[in-house]
Motif scaffolding. Structure first.
Motif, PDB file in Angstrom:
ATOM      1  N   ARG A   1       0.853  -1.197   0.000  1.00  0.00           N
ATOM      2  CA  ARG A   1       0.000   0.000   0.000  1.00  0.00           C
ATOM      3  C   ARG A   1       0.885   1.240   0.000  1.00  0.00           C
ATOM      4  NH1 ARG A   1      -3.098   2.234   5.250  1.00  0.00           N
ATOM      5  NH2 ARG A   1      -3.878   4.174   4.380  1.00  0.00           N
ATOM      6  N   ARG A   2       0.500   2.245  -0.758  1.00  0.00           N
ATOM      7  CA  ARG A   2       1.280   3.481  -0.808  1.00  0.00           C
ATOM      8  C   ARG A   2       0.960   4.355   0.399  1.00  0.00           C
ATOM      9  NH1 ARG A   2       4.302   4.401  -5.017  1.00  0.00           N
ATOM     10  NH2 ARG A   2       4.439   6.631  -4.701  1.00  0.00           N
ATOM     11  N   VAL A   3       2.010   4.824   1.050  1.00  0.00           N
ATOM     12  CA  VAL A   3       1.864   5.683   2.223  1.00  0.00           C
ATOM     13  C   VAL A   3       2.899   6.800   2.143  1.00  0.00           C
ATOM     14  CG1 VAL A   3       0.974   3.821   3.689  1.00  0.00           C
ATOM     15  CG2 VAL A   3       3.444   4.277   3.619  1.00  0.00           C
TER      16      VAL A   3
ATOM     17  N   ASP B   1      -3.434   5.089   8.791  1.00  0.00           N
ATOM     18  CA  ASP B   1      -3.561   6.331   8.027  1.00  0.00           C
ATOM     19  C   ASP B   1      -2.584   6.366   6.850  1.00  0.00           C
ATOM     20  OD1 ASP B   1      -5.428   7.062   9.857  1.00  0.00           O
ATOM     21  OD2 ASP B   1      -4.250   8.652  10.787  1.00  0.00           O
ATOM     22  N   ASP B   2      -2.866   7.255   5.894  1.00  0.00           N
ATOM     23  CA  ASP B   2      -1.988   7.418   4.727  1.00  0.00           C
ATOM     24  C   ASP B   2      -0.661   8.071   5.097  1.00  0.00           C
ATOM     25  OD1 ASP B   2      -3.871   6.308   3.075  1.00  0.00           O
ATOM     26  OD2 ASP B   2      -4.624   8.215   2.306  1.00  0.00           O
ATOM     27  N   VAL B   3      -0.697   8.979   6.081  1.00  0.00           N
ATOM     28  CA  VAL B   3       0.499   9.708   6.488  1.00  0.00           C
ATOM     29  C   VAL B   3       0.957   9.211   7.857  1.00  0.00           C
ATOM     30  CG1 VAL B   3       1.486  11.974   6.991  1.00  0.00           C
ATOM     31  CG2 VAL B   3      -0.241  11.739   5.199  1.00  0.00           C
ATOM     32  N   ALA B   4       2.233   8.902   7.979  1.00  0.00           N
ATOM     33  CA  ALA B   4       2.826   8.412   9.223  1.00  0.00           C
ATOM     34  C   ALA B   4       2.036   7.241   9.807  1.00  0.00           C
ATOM     35  CB  ALA B   4       2.923   9.550  10.238  1.00  0.00           C
TER      36      ALA B   4
ATOM     37  N   GLU C   1       7.457   1.345  12.022  1.00  0.00           N
ATOM     38  CA  GLU C   1       7.680   0.363  10.972  1.00  0.00           C
ATOM     39  C   GLU C   1       7.772   1.014   9.596  1.00  0.00           C
ATOM     40  OE1 GLU C   1       5.817  -3.794   9.146  1.00  0.00           O
ATOM     41  OE2 GLU C   1       4.731  -2.729  10.728  1.00  0.00           O
ATOM     42  N   ALA C   2       6.861   1.947   9.303  1.00  0.00           N
ATOM     43  CA  ALA C   2       6.877   2.616   7.996  1.00  0.00           C
ATOM     44  C   ALA C   2       8.164   3.416   7.814  1.00  0.00           C
ATOM     45  CB  ALA C   2       5.659   3.525   7.854  1.00  0.00           C
TER      46      ALA C   2
ATOM     47  N   LEU D   1      -3.130  -6.956   9.533  1.00  0.00           N
ATOM     48  CA  LEU D   1      -3.734  -6.111   8.500  1.00  0.00           C
ATOM     49  C   LEU D   1      -3.633  -4.623   8.815  1.00  0.00           C
ATOM     50  CD1 LEU D   1      -6.927  -8.205   7.631  1.00  0.00           C
ATOM     51  CD2 LEU D   1      -4.764  -8.069   6.392  1.00  0.00           C
ATOM     52  N   THR D   2      -2.642  -4.242   9.598  1.00  0.00           N
ATOM     53  CA  THR D   2      -2.457  -2.819   9.897  1.00  0.00           C
ATOM     54  C   THR D   2      -2.258  -2.005   8.628  1.00  0.00           C
ATOM     55  OG1 THR D   2      -1.544  -3.235  12.093  1.00  0.00           O
ATOM     56  CG2 THR D   2      -0.975  -1.141  11.070  1.00  0.00           C
ATOM     57  N   SER D   3      -1.599  -2.576   7.632  1.00  0.00           N
ATOM     58  CA  SER D   3      -1.331  -1.834   6.393  1.00  0.00           C
ATOM     59  C   SER D   3      -2.608  -1.364   5.718  1.00  0.00           C
ATOM     60  CB  SER D   3      -0.523  -2.701   5.424  1.00  0.00           C
ATOM     61  OG  SER D   3      -1.254  -3.863   5.069  1.00  0.00           O
TER      62      SER D   3
END
Length: 516
Positions: free
Chosen positions: A86-88, A378-381, A258-259, A372-374
């Motif tokens: 997923r793009r973040v 949220d999209d940011v951070a 993680e991100a 399934l956190t991904s």
């Protein structure tokens, strides 16, 4: 004639004064809201520090934020449905250039033993809780007793990554490091006297938060009491205490999310043309987020780096296990030149200048694990693990410190949160995955090994196959557990411009004169 000349002289003096040539011009700036001067004791004395870039803390590297595809981007031979791509977007931050080494962790233990002397039986629990578990080297069917005995203490392993450290121990190390760095800054700048260090014990040891809240009384240094001290009280006299608004203290060190870790591991900055330092000239959005390993951005398309001195053809770019029974290669031709771990600055750094983001040891990150956190974050951070806290206050409304000298904090309650629009619970670790809304449950030890204390660790280790070297892979372990294959590094938030030192936030154009 004389009267006329006198009038002209007075007018000229008034003009010069208004231009600041004869009169004292305020150097602290002026409020666009009230028109009052800043840093002027005659106009209230409101102190405003000059805008400045955040400094880079010891051991850190600046990682400019950006967008990337998080998760498994290659064909997943393991069929791991817990890693959906997923793009973040990751905000800019700082990360340790290397993994935390044995010598660094021993420095931490040295400080604990000095502040909490072992001759006091009450301190034994504190000291024992910080010790790494050297027994992680043991195995039923291998001879690893020398590593149990010597790996952490022997100077031959000073620069090797510390292992046997649980998530909780790594978290506590970050807290300690934050305080030591800020205390060191205050001493070097002369706001705190170095003589006060020797007298620090238990409740009376420096922590950043207790200092800022006035719960730790530091012995002032030479700068603090000097008339040349740039920090002033509203009355214009030297101010001995430093505040966060002065821009002197650093934000806290912490474990990376993680991100952040995954984004930093890829080192995507080298996929774009090098951005110019001149404002207005930047790299284009040419993102190819499909590489497999951290060093790919530093190589040509064949995965090998060509240099003036020849090719690195065949050289190992990480410390890992090539295959069954092959942790090093043959004598005289060791493939990664390491049987267990290797020094933290070994192998080639990635595009951000970070060492060993694949291989050597896997690394703890801050996140609580959920498969399934991904998809939920949220999209940011993106991050899972929030347990919102607030300052504890006693019956008199005053903050307090605990037996370790740390400011007491307490959990935000659901009752306090229920009327908010952005969150309705204080503890949201299991939000959308494990709470009543999700209709999902985790029976730890019965049907699963996942719990609210399961923490993610990233990257491959000296004992892992190449599959785990990809930053997109993820595993987890309970936060009280440790391993001979897991270490950690620290991170820090970035304050100000996301593009780094001397760069502006936002785009700017010359103002056009409005037509009236």
């Amino acid at each position: 004639m004389q009267v006329k000349n006198f009038v002209i002289l007075l007018s000229s003096a008034a003009m010069l004064s208004s231009c600041g040539i004869l009169g004292k011009k305020n150097k602290g700036g002026k409020s666009d809201v009230t028109g009052w001067n800043y840093n002027d004791k005659k106009m209230g004395g409101y102190q405003v520090a000059k805008a400045k870039d955040q400094g880079t803390g010891p051991g850190l590297v600046f990682v400019p934020g950006g967008t990337f595809t998080m998760g498994q981007t290659e064909e997943d031979v393991m069929g791991d449905w817990a890693n959906i791509p997923r793009r973040v977007t990751v905000p800019s931050f700082y990360m340790d250039r290397t993994e935390v080494a044995n010598v660094h962790y021993r420095e931490y233990l040295f400080w604990l033993n000095r502040i909490f002397p072992a001759d006091d039986p009450a301190n034994k629990k504190i000291l024992d809780a910080a010790l790494p578990d050297t027994m992680v080297w043991r195995s039923e069917l291998s001879y690893n007793e020398p590593l149990v005995e010597y790996y952490f203490r022997h100077p031959g392993f000073n620069d090797y990554p510390v292992v046997g450290v649980s998530w909780k121990q790594a978290h506590d190390f970050c807290l300690w490091r934050s305080d030591r760095v800020n205390e060191g800054i205050l001493m070097k700048k002369g706001y705190v006297s170095a003589q006060g260090i020797a007298s620090q014990q238990q409740e009376q040891n420096f922590t950043t938060k207790s200092y800022l809240l006035g719960l730790y009384q530091a012995q002032p240094g030479k700068t603090a009491t000097s008339k040349k001290n740039p920090l002033k009280t509203p009355q214009g006299t030297p101010r001995t205490n430093v505040t966060m608004e002065d821009g002197i203290l650093m934000p806290d060190y912490r474990l990376p999310f993680e991100a952040e870790w995954e984004y930093a591991a890829y080192g995507y900055v080298n996929n774009n043309p090098r951005p110019s330092k001149k404002e207005g000239k930047r790299g284009e959005e040419l993102v190819t987020n499909k590489q497999v390993y951290p060093w790919t951005a530093n190589m040509n398309y064949s995965g090998l780096r060509e240099t003036k001195h020849g090719s690195w053809h065949g050289q190992f770019m990480a410390n890992f296990k090539r295959g069954a029974g092959d942790n090093a290669g043959v004598a005289g031709g060791l493939n990664d030149r390491a049987i267990y771990t290797a020094p933290v600055q070994s192998f080639f750094p990635n595009g951000f200048g970070l060492y060993n983001m694949a291989g050597n040891v896997s690394e703890w990150v801050s996140d609580v694990y959920r498969p399934l956190t991904s998809l939920d974050a949220d999209d940011v951070a993106p991050f899972r693990g929030n347990k919102f806290m607030k300052l504890y206050k006693n019956g008199n409304g005053e903050a307090e410190i605990d037996s370790l000298g740390r400011v007491k904090m307490e959990a935000v309650t659901d009752e306090e949160s229920k009327t908010r629009r952005n969150y309705q619970r204080g503890n949201v670790i299991n939000f959308l995955d494990g709470d009543t809304l999700s209709e999902a449950s985790y029976g730890y030890g019965k049907t699963t090994l996942v719990s609210d204390k399961s923490r993610v660790y990233k990257g491959g280790s000296w004992n892992d196959r190449a599959y785990w070297l990809s930053p997109g892979t993820r595993r987890y372990m309970e936060e009280e557990q440790a391993s001979s294959m897991v270490g950690f590094r620290c991170a820090m938030d970035r304050m100000g411009s996301p593009e780094g030192q001397g760069r502006k936030t936002g785009n700017y154009w010359k103002a056009r004169k409005q037509k009236r």
